[in-house]
Design a protein around this motif. Structure first.
Motif, PDB file in Angstrom:
ATOM      1  N   ARG A   1     -35.466  -6.791 -31.219  1.00 51.88           N
ATOM      2  CA  ARG A   1     -36.463  -7.579 -31.297  1.00 51.88           C
ATOM      3  C   ARG A   1     -36.234  -9.008 -30.954  1.00 51.88           C
ATOM      4  NH1 ARG A   1     -39.940  -9.748 -29.343  1.00 51.88           N
ATOM      5  NH2 ARG A   1     -42.205  -9.663 -29.567  1.00 51.88           N
ATOM      6  N   LEU A   2     -35.319  -9.306 -31.982  1.00 54.13           N
ATOM      7  CA  LEU A   2     -34.820 -11.124 -32.400  1.00 54.13           C
ATOM      8  C   LEU A   2     -33.554 -11.072 -31.419  1.00 54.13           C
ATOM      9  CD1 LEU A   2     -34.964 -10.926 -36.230  1.00 54.13           C
ATOM     10  CD2 LEU A   2     -36.385 -12.216 -34.516  1.00 54.13           C
ATOM     11  N   ASP A   3     -33.416 -10.409 -30.429  1.00 55.08           N
ATOM     12  CA  ASP A   3     -32.236 -10.516 -29.396  1.00 55.08           C
ATOM     13  C   ASP A   3     -30.920 -11.130 -30.171  1.00 55.08           C
ATOM     14  OD1 ASP A   3     -31.378 -10.403 -26.759  1.00 55.08           O
ATOM     15  OD2 ASP A   3     -31.747 -12.478 -26.556  1.00 55.08           O
ATOM     16  N   VAL A   4     -30.352 -10.126 -31.140  1.00 56.66           N
ATOM     17  CA  VAL A   4     -29.280 -10.500 -31.787  1.00 56.66           C
ATOM     18  C   VAL A   4     -28.331  -8.997 -31.926  1.00 56.66           C
ATOM     19  CG1 VAL A   4     -29.722 -12.612 -32.655  1.00 56.66           C
ATOM     20  CG2 VAL A   4     -30.376 -10.602 -33.888  1.00 56.66           C
ATOM     21  N   ASP A   5     -27.214  -9.085 -32.353  1.00 55.38           N
ATOM     22  CA  ASP A   5     -26.795  -7.875 -32.580  1.00 55.38           C
ATOM     23  C   ASP A   5     -26.825  -7.418 -34.116  1.00 55.38           C
ATOM     24  OD1 ASP A   5     -25.412  -7.495 -30.327  1.00 55.38           O
ATOM     25  OD2 ASP A   5     -23.640  -8.803 -30.474  1.00 55.38           O
ATOM     26  N   PRO A   6     -27.067  -6.265 -34.336  1.00 53.57           N
ATOM     27  CA  PRO A   6     -27.062  -5.729 -35.704  1.00 53.57           C
ATOM     28  C   PRO A   6     -26.192  -5.837 -36.575  1.00 53.57           C
ATOM     29  CG  PRO A   6     -27.596  -3.916 -34.328  1.00 53.57           C
ATOM     30  CD  PRO A   6     -27.202  -4.969 -33.428  1.00 53.57           C
ATOM     31  N   GLY A   7     -26.261  -6.477 -37.830  1.00 55.38           N
ATOM     32  CA  GLY A   7     -24.915  -6.790 -38.699  1.00 55.38           C
ATOM     33  C   GLY A   7     -24.384  -8.109 -38.517  1.00 55.38           C
TER      34      GLY A   7
ATOM     35  N   GLY B   1     -44.384  -8.814 -39.056  1.00 54.67           N
ATOM     36  CA  GLY B   1     -44.500  -9.019 -37.443  1.00 54.67           C
ATOM     37  C   GLY B   1     -43.659 -10.113 -37.119  1.00 54.67           C
ATOM     38  N   TYR B   2     -43.570 -10.533 -35.957  1.00 54.54           N
ATOM     39  CA  TYR B   2     -42.524 -11.481 -35.530  1.00 54.54           C
ATOM     40  C   TYR B   2     -43.579 -12.844 -35.147  1.00 54.54           C
ATOM     41  CZ  TYR B   2     -39.435  -7.609 -34.860  1.00 54.54           C
ATOM     42  OH  TYR B   2     -38.559  -6.559 -34.877  1.00 54.54           O
ATOM     43  N   ARG B   3     -42.797 -13.941 -35.577  1.00 55.16           N
ATOM     44  CA  ARG B   3     -43.272 -15.409 -35.275  1.00 55.16           C
ATOM     45  C   ARG B   3     -42.753 -15.625 -33.704  1.00 55.16           C
ATOM     46  NH1 ARG B   3     -46.694 -17.504 -38.018  1.00 55.16           N
ATOM     47  NH2 ARG B   3     -47.028 -16.849 -40.230  1.00 55.16           N
ATOM     48  N   GLN B   4     -43.681 -15.917 -32.874  1.00 48.36           N
ATOM     49  CA  GLN B   4     -43.443 -16.268 -31.220  1.00 48.36           C
ATOM     50  C   GLN B   4     -43.661 -17.590 -31.198  1.00 48.36           C
ATOM     51  OE1 GLN B   4     -41.787 -13.882 -29.485  1.00 48.36           O
ATOM     52  NE2 GLN B   4     -41.152 -15.752 -28.110  1.00 48.36           N
ATOM     53  N   ALA B   5     -42.801 -18.572 -31.004  1.00 44.16           N
ATOM     54  CA  ALA B   5     -43.243 -19.889 -30.536  1.00 44.16           C
ATOM     55  C   ALA B   5     -43.456 -20.055 -29.031  1.00 44.16           C
ATOM     56  CB  ALA B   5     -41.756 -20.722 -30.850  1.00 44.16           C
ATOM     57  N   ASP B   6     -44.345 -20.984 -28.905  1.00 44.69           N
ATOM     58  CA  ASP B   6     -44.847 -20.962 -27.409  1.00 44.69           C
ATOM     59  C   ASP B   6     -43.584 -21.375 -26.454  1.00 44.69           C
ATOM     60  OD1 ASP B   6     -47.619 -20.545 -28.084  1.00 44.69           O
ATOM     61  OD2 ASP B   6     -48.070 -22.574 -28.305  1.00 44.69           O
ATOM     62  N   GLY B   7     -43.533 -20.586 -25.407  1.00 47.10           N
ATOM     63  CA  GLY B   7     -42.437 -20.861 -24.408  1.00 47.10           C
ATOM     64  C   GLY B   7     -41.198 -20.520 -24.929  1.00 47.10           C
ATOM     65  N   ALA B   8     -40.905 -19.765 -26.094  1.00 47.18           N
ATOM     66  CA  ALA B   8     -39.863 -19.331 -26.434  1.00 47.18           C
ATOM     67  C   ALA B   8     -39.433 -17.906 -25.645  1.00 47.18           C
ATOM     68  CB  ALA B   8     -39.689 -19.245 -27.962  1.00 47.18           C
ATOM     69  N   SER B   9     -38.409 -17.611 -25.417  1.00 47.74           N
ATOM     70  CA  SER B   9     -37.928 -16.569 -24.934  1.00 47.74           C
ATOM     71  C   SER B   9     -37.566 -15.266 -25.937  1.00 47.74           C
ATOM     72  CB  SER B   9     -36.517 -16.676 -24.063  1.00 47.74           C
ATOM     73  OG  SER B   9     -35.557 -17.009 -24.912  1.00 47.74           O
ATOM     74  N   HIS B  10     -37.562 -15.494 -27.208  1.00 40.83           N
ATOM     75  CA  HIS B  10     -37.434 -14.622 -28.043  1.00 40.83           C
ATOM     76  C   HIS B  10     -37.967 -15.108 -29.558  1.00 40.83           C
ATOM     77  CE1 HIS B  10     -33.518 -17.007 -27.637  1.00 40.83           C
ATOM     78  NE2 HIS B  10     -34.036 -17.281 -28.843  1.00 40.83           N
ATOM     79  N   PRO B  11     -38.566 -14.234 -30.290  1.00 42.33           N
ATOM     80  CA  PRO B  11     -39.116 -14.496 -31.489  1.00 42.33           C
ATOM     81  C   PRO B  11     -38.276 -15.557 -32.518  1.00 42.33           C
ATOM     82  CG  PRO B  11     -39.303 -12.333 -31.276  1.00 42.33           C
ATOM     83  CD  PRO B  11     -38.182 -12.833 -30.446  1.00 42.33           C
ATOM     84  N   VAL B  12     -38.930 -16.392 -33.268  1.00 43.59           N
ATOM     85  CA  VAL B  12     -38.261 -17.263 -34.107  1.00 43.59           C
ATOM     86  C   VAL B  12     -37.544 -16.453 -35.459  1.00 43.59           C
ATOM     87  CG1 VAL B  12     -38.676 -19.323 -35.788  1.00 43.59           C
ATOM     88  CG2 VAL B  12     -39.669 -19.151 -33.494  1.00 43.59           C
TER      89      VAL B  12
ATOM     90  N   ARG C   1     -30.626 -19.939 -35.403  1.00 48.25           N
ATOM     91  CA  ARG C   1     -31.968 -20.450 -35.335  1.00 48.25           C
ATOM     92  C   ARG C   1     -32.654 -20.835 -36.355  1.00 48.25           C
ATOM     93  NH1 ARG C   1     -33.762 -14.957 -32.188  1.00 48.25           N
ATOM     94  NH2 ARG C   1     -32.186 -14.717 -31.137  1.00 48.25           N
ATOM     95  N   TYR C   2     -31.970 -21.208 -37.457  1.00 49.54           N
ATOM     96  CA  TYR C   2     -32.606 -21.618 -38.733  1.00 49.54           C
ATOM     97  C   TYR C   2     -31.457 -22.781 -39.298  1.00 49.54           C
ATOM     98  CZ  TYR C   2     -34.735 -21.910 -43.248  1.00 49.54           C
ATOM     99  OH  TYR C   2     -35.397 -22.406 -44.466  1.00 49.54           O
ATOM    100  N   ARG C   3     -32.426 -23.730 -39.408  1.00 46.76           N
ATOM    101  CA  ARG C   3     -31.774 -25.067 -40.180  1.00 46.76           C
ATOM    102  C   ARG C   3     -32.531 -25.683 -41.112  1.00 46.76           C
ATOM    103  NH1 ARG C   3     -30.230 -30.102 -36.550  1.00 46.76           N
ATOM    104  NH2 ARG C   3     -32.551 -30.495 -37.036  1.00 46.76           N
ATOM    105  N   TYR C   4     -32.074 -25.757 -42.528  1.00 45.78           N
ATOM    106  CA  TYR C   4     -32.859 -26.233 -43.517  1.00 45.78           C
ATOM    107  C   TYR C   4     -32.119 -27.563 -44.203  1.00 45.78           C
ATOM    108  CZ  TYR C   4     -34.590 -26.932 -48.278  1.00 45.78           C
ATOM    109  OH  TYR C   4     -35.039 -27.095 -49.441  1.00 45.78           O
ATOM    110  N   SER C   5     -32.967 -28.551 -44.145  1.00 48.06           N
ATOM    111  CA  SER C   5     -32.231 -30.154 -44.438  1.00 48.06           C
ATOM    112  C   SER C   5     -33.022 -30.611 -45.572  1.00 48.06           C
ATOM    113  CB  SER C   5     -32.144 -30.955 -42.933  1.00 48.06           C
ATOM    114  OG  SER C   5     -33.530 -31.133 -42.851  1.00 48.06           O
ATOM    115  N   MET C   6     -32.429 -31.427 -46.401  1.00 45.10           N
ATOM    116  CA  MET C   6     -33.126 -32.100 -47.290  1.00 45.10           C
ATOM    117  C   MET C   6     -32.101 -33.444 -47.656  1.00 45.10           C
ATOM    118  SD  MET C   6     -32.588 -29.755 -50.808  1.00 45.10           S
ATOM    119  CE  MET C   6     -33.498 -30.685 -51.727  1.00 45.10           C
ATOM    120  N   THR C   7     -33.086 -34.352 -48.186  1.00 43.09           N
ATOM    121  CA  THR C   7     -32.333 -35.413 -48.415  1.00 43.09           C
ATOM    122  C   THR C   7     -32.135 -35.752 -50.113  1.00 43.09           C
ATOM    123  OG1 THR C   7     -32.939 -36.578 -46.479  1.00 43.09           O
ATOM    124  CG2 THR C   7     -32.280 -38.252 -48.219  1.00 43.09           C
ATOM    125  N   LEU C   8     -30.994 -36.204 -50.507  1.00 37.15           N
ATOM    126  CA  LEU C   8     -30.977 -36.449 -52.163  1.00 37.15           C
ATOM    127  C   LEU C   8     -30.885 -37.949 -52.153  1.00 37.15           C
ATOM    128  CD1 LEU C   8     -28.620 -33.397 -53.066  1.00 37.15           C
ATOM    129  CD2 LEU C   8     -31.176 -33.480 -53.259  1.00 37.15           C
TER     130      LEU C   8
END
Length: 244
Positions: free
Chosen positions: A197-203, A130-141, A232-239
């Motif tokens: 469904r994610l509102d991006v182009d294939p590939g 399924g798709y994860r949808q944030a409140d108020g967002a126009s497209h799924p996360v 739409r994705y960012r991963y951060s960590m501190t070393l």
């Protein structure tokens, strides 16, 4: 899954764990003595002690000298090790974006799925997508895939009204503790069936995040795959350098 090939102490631990979850031994009650458990399961005292050690690791019981073994309330575990993120940070997105389930069924792992999930070919798992949808967002996360061990598949009926990660349901319903989460992040191309469904182009560029949830018995309880558009994705960590 319980099998006759499992070590005897694991079989004993699972039988007692199920009885605790089912209320045979409610919170505040005492388990039978080690001697009584030896007689019941026809095992050695060492086997019983190993089984009880497993239940203590799962935060189901506490044992005190001369006081016996008592069933205790489960406590939440917020972190897994000092060198990984806390589970609250790891799964924060799940609580802030509800899952809109598209499909749910039992499936047999084929070679393709085995490569994506790390599961064994031929095993049966509950698959949920399924798709994860944030409140108020126009497209799924993201698009989320859950693969849940057949032993815990009954949690699937709760997901339509559940907001948040699945593994706490497994812990609460089955008395099993998730002690390790292994995460892999891979760069992939957006699948055609997900793109619109994610509102991006294939590939186009996407990130696939796979998490494997392991119980204290060393069993895989769940594998989750989230496919995010790269933008739409960012991963951060501190070393930090550790001074010697």
């Amino acid at each position: 899954m319980n099998t006759a090939a499992d070590p005897r102490y694991l079989q004993v631990a699972r039988a007692l764990r199920q009885e605790i979850v089912d209320g045979v031994y409610p919170v505040g009650s005492q388990l039978p003595t080690e001697h009584a458990l030896c007689d019941r399961f026809s095992v050695s005292r060492y086997t019983v002690r190993e089984a009880l050690r497993r239940l203590r690791e799962d935060n189901l019981i506490s044992s005190k000298p001369r006081a016996g073994t008592m069933v205790v309330p489960r406590t939440s575990i917020s972190s897994y090790a000092q060198d990984v993120m806390s589970i609250d940070d790891l799964m924060a997105f799940a609580s802030g974006a509800h899952l809109v389930i598209q499909a749910s069924r039992m499936l047999t792992v084929d070679a393709d799925l085995a490569q994506r999930t790390g599961l064994a070919v031929g095993q049966e798992w509950l698959g949920i997508g399924g798709y994860r949808q944030a409140d108020g967002a126009s497209h799924p996360v993201c698009f989320t895939e859950y693969y849940i061990n057949r032993e815990f598949a009954s949690v699937g009926r709760l997901l339509h009204r559940h907001n948040g990660p699945v593994f706490p349901l497994i812990e609460d319903m089955f008395g099993r503790t998730i002690t390790e989460v292994h995460q892999e992040i891979s760069a992939v191309l957006m699948r055609t069936d997900l793109a619109a469904r994610l509102d991006v182009d294939p590939g186009t560029a996407a990130l696939e995040v796979r998490r494997t949830y392991i119980t204290s018995d060393g069993e895989t309880a769940q594998v989750t795959i989230n496919t995010h558009p790269a933008s739409r994705y960012r991963y951060s960590m501190t070393l930090r350098r550790i001074s010697g």
